[in-house]
Design an enzyme around this catalytic site. Structure first.
Site, PDB file in Angstrom:
ATOM      1  CG  LEU A  41     -10.141 -11.935  -6.110  1.00 28.50           C
ATOM      2  CD1 LEU A  41      -9.743 -13.393  -5.923  1.00 28.50           C
ATOM      3  CD2 LEU A  41      -9.004 -11.149  -6.736  1.00 28.50           C
ATOM      4  CB  SER A  42     -16.351 -11.269  -8.396  1.00 30.88           C
ATOM      5  OG  SER A  42     -17.068 -11.114  -7.175  1.00 30.88           O
ATOM      6  N   GLY A  43     -17.163  -8.533  -9.376  1.00 33.69           N
ATOM      7  CA  GLY A  43     -17.972  -7.317  -9.313  1.00 33.69           C
ATOM      8  C   GLY A  43     -19.332  -7.515  -8.689  1.00 33.69           C
TER       9      GLY A  43
END
Length: 205
Positions: A41-43
């Site tokens: 859900l994040s980079g």
């Protein structure tokens, strides 16, 4: 429904069903194989794991974890994270207790807290880009309801062609009575001609 249209629809419905089965195998089959599935859900782990990717995590013995290895762990009670191990710290009082210093590949700084070995879920074995968006959507309302409704509609559409007769078959059914009538008339005429010929021959005698 025409035969050609029915054939096209059968191909389309078969493809849709195959996609649903593949998605189910990627989610449910992985769990049967002992893997846990998570959505990125994040980079923080770019470019190793892109945002929206689906990662498959297998359980690992914490003592076998080495520096440079990515691990998936419980960041808190409600959050799961995947970062790379940049250090292994043994407890001074109990050497059997180890903690891991972690860092996201795209982050400049290390994580603020060490990861206790009991919070380690496992290590990622492979990932599928972008598929996490779809799975994350259908696992929570309203996406869950949309997926259930879509599945029901898909099953209905699979049987839709069988509810409509083939136009060609209908034409054949309609032409058969006429064909039978003409055949009967031909036989009657032939029988009458044969009878008249027989009577004529008898009169000649």
């Amino acid at each position: 429904m025409s035969k050609s249209l029915k054939k096209v629809w059968n191909v389309v419905s078969s493809i849709l069903v195959a996609l649903v089965v593949i998605l189910a195998l990627l989610l449910v089959g992985a769990r049967v194989a002992g893997l846990q599935v998570f959505t990125v859900l994040s980079g923080s782990m770019e470019p190793t794991y892109h945002t929206g990717s689906l990662i498959y995590v297998k359980k690992i013995d914490p003592s076998a974890i080495q520096e440079g290895q990515p691990i998936t762990f419980m960041l808190d009670e409600n959050t799961v994270a995947t970062h790379r191990v940049v250090g292994i710290v043994s407890d001074e009082e109990d050497p059997t207790v180890i903690r891991f210093r972690t860092k996201g590949d795209a982050n400049e700084a290390e994580d603020a807290r060490l990861v206790h070995y009991k919070n380690v879920i496992g290590t990622p074995v492979f990932s599928i880009p972008y598929l996490g968006y779809a799975t994350n959507y259908i696992q929570h309302p309203p996406g869950m309801y949309v997926a259930i409704s879509a599945g029901a509609i898909l099953l209905l559409l699979m049987f839709l062609p069988d509810m409509f007769p083939d136009d060609r078959d209908e034409e054949i059914r309609l032409s058969r009575p006429g064909k039978g009538r003409h055949t009967a008339e031909y036989k009657a005429a032939a029988s009458k001609a044969a009878s008249e010929k027989t009577i004529g021959e008898n009169r000649t005698d």
